[in-house]
Scaffold this motif. Sequence first.
Motif, mmCIF file in Angstrom:
data_model
loop_
_atom_site.group_PDB
_atom_site.id
_atom_site.type_symbol
_atom_site.label_atom_id
_atom_site.label_comp_id
_atom_site.label_asym_id
_atom_site.label_seq_id
_atom_site.Cartn_x
_atom_site.Cartn_y
_atom_site.Cartn_z
ATOM 1 N N ILE A 2 0.869 -1.182 0.000
ATOM 2 C CA ILE A 2 0.000 0.000 0.000
ATOM 3 C C ILE A 2 0.904 1.230 0.000
ATOM 4 N N VAL A 3 0.574 2.203 -0.810
ATOM 5 C CA VAL A 3 1.279 3.485 -0.747
ATOM 6 C C VAL A 3 0.312 4.501 -0.145
ATOM 7 N N LEU A 4 0.733 5.113 0.943
ATOM 8 C CA LEU A 4 -0.070 6.142 1.612
ATOM 9 C C LEU A 4 0.618 7.488 1.387
ATOM 10 N N ILE A 5 -0.065 8.382 0.689
ATOM 11 C CA ILE A 5 0.452 9.753 0.511
ATOM 12 C C ILE A 5 -0.447 10.671 1.336
ATOM 13 N N HIS A 6 0.140 11.375 2.274
ATOM 14 C CA HIS A 6 -0.697 12.249 3.108
ATOM 15 C C HIS A 6 -0.003 13.588 3.362
ATOM 16 N N ASP A 7 -0.801 14.564 3.769
ATOM 17 C CA ASP A 7 -0.238 15.899 4.028
ATOM 18 C C ASP A 7 -0.393 16.299 5.494
ATOM 19 N N LEU A 8 -0.595 15.319 6.350
ATOM 20 C CA LEU A 8 -0.777 15.624 7.777
ATOM 21 C C LEU A 8 0.578 15.823 8.453
ATOM 22 N N GLN A 9 0.538 16.494 9.600
ATOM 23 C CA GLN A 9 1.768 16.747 10.361
ATOM 24 C C GLN A 9 1.563 16.315 11.811
ATOM 25 N N LYS A 22 3.030 -3.120 8.111
ATOM 26 C CA LYS A 22 4.396 -3.060 7.585
ATOM 27 C C LYS A 22 4.437 -3.014 6.061
ATOM 28 N N ASP A 23 3.325 -3.461 5.469
ATOM 29 C CA ASP A 23 3.263 -3.534 4.012
ATOM 30 C C ASP A 23 2.913 -2.174 3.389
ATOM 31 N N THR A 24 3.224 -1.092 4.109
ATOM 32 C CA THR A 24 2.833 0.241 3.643
ATOM 33 C C THR A 24 4.060 1.125 3.474
ATOM 34 N N CYS A 66 2.712 -0.909 -6.375
ATOM 35 C CA CYS A 66 1.718 -0.988 -5.286
ATOM 36 C C CYS A 66 0.397 -1.578 -5.764
ATOM 37 N N ARG A 67 -0.398 -2.065 -4.805
ATOM 38 C CA ARG A 67 -1.724 -2.586 -5.166
ATOM 39 C C ARG A 67 -2.831 -1.637 -4.725
ATOM 40 N N GLU A 68 -2.519 -0.775 -3.732
ATOM 41 C CA GLU A 68 -3.494 0.240 -3.303
ATOM 42 C C GLU A 68 -2.777 1.571 -3.113
ATOM 43 N N LEU A 69 -3.391 2.641 -3.609
ATOM 44 C CA LEU A 69 -2.886 3.995 -3.351
ATOM 45 C C LEU A 69 -3.879 4.694 -2.433
ATOM 46 N N HIS A 70 -3.416 5.064 -1.248
ATOM 47 C CA HIS A 70 -4.264 5.793 -0.305
ATOM 48 C C HIS A 70 -3.808 7.250 -0.271
ATOM 49 N N ILE A 71 -4.736 8.164 -0.484
ATOM 50 C CA ILE A 71 -4.393 9.593 -0.469
ATOM 51 C C ILE A 71 -5.224 10.276 0.615
ATOM 52 N N VAL A 72 -4.545 10.948 1.533
ATOM 53 C CA VAL A 72 -5.235 11.760 2.540
ATOM 54 C C VAL A 72 -4.806 13.196 2.292
#
Lengths: 166, 221
Positions: A2-9, A22-24, A66-72
């Motif tokens: 999984i790829v998680l792209i986020h803009d949180l701090q 761990k698979d992220t 990746c198999r899933e792209l998560h965007i926050v």
Amino acid sequence: MIVLIHDLQGDQAERLVAGYGKDTVVVSDDGSIKHCLGCFGCWTKEPGACIIKDKYSSMGSLLGACRELHIVSECVYGGFSPFIKNVLDRSISYVHPDFRMREGKTHHRLRYDRPFQIYAWFYGEALTGNEQKTARELLVANSINMGCPVAEVHFLEDVAGLEVTV
Amino acid sequence: MVEKIALVNGSPKGEKSASRAILSLISQSLPEEQYALSYFSLKTPQVDSDIAEQILEHSILLIAFPLYVDGVPSHMLRWLMELERTSRAAEGEKPVVYALINCGFYEAEQNKVVLEILRNWCAKSNFRWGQGMAIGAGGVIGGLQHVPLGKWPLRRLGQAMGVMGESIRGTETAPDIFVSPDFPRIAYKLVAEFGWRRSIRRNGLKLRDLHRRVPWAQNLP
């Protein structure tokens, strides 16, 4: 993967990332990202990789794996926040420069065989109906361009309420 | 009275960009005895509040940039947010916005979502939306500066510039214009794909490198 792209701090980022295993691979904003120059070096100088050398130059191959792209992302005018957009602008080596017809229009040929699924969480106070409509349309356009289906789209007033457990 | 117009180029390529050429073309519809044109090139994400204030001193904004991943290039998005902040902090007259967006795809309709993003930006910033022009196959325009506007292959673009020029001169709000290229899709595809192959050879690579699949093997932040 999984790829998680986020803009949180800070704490918000920590809480979000804690829900992933761990698979992220987490792509976050440490302030160092450089902007896309529109040079197309990722197609003709180092095909498959951005020629701007920073921590974000391998985004194309990361998406290819990746198999899933998560965007926050904060929802900004119905689009992504500047950091998320910057990462996506730096990811175009995921596709090939040649054109193919998809859904009746020209789009880029896909470089990698295996599509991923897109999950998106948009947050922001007082998002208008138009902004939410635009964001949904944007994801559909991204999905066609990347040859990847949109699995889920969520809108949140307050990002503190975001819990993702994978 | 001379009307002040800001030409805002949001391409990271600045002077060498199709957006610069597009702004020059629309300027031809704006006689200098009636309009004072100022040019701003926003090439980097380093926003400057003084420049944002200068831009908002104009009664009309003509904004041009290339479509990046169905949206606003990230550095330009930072400038749009700065312009919104500057506008919200100031009282007085707000500008009318006209946008000219070009994409590398053949179909001008692929700019539809970004025009909506710009409309939403105008609503948040209290700007009045004037009109959008969506241009397909925009990459070719920079190389056609010797061609008179209105002649092939700038015939449809010339017509569209005429329509938008009229809207700007009347500071009217008008429907968006979608400008398809004068040449067929297959011609554009062939020329573009030939161009990528020529570039890759000039860069000392083999044609097969165009199709390279890169295994991911790097840690990200």
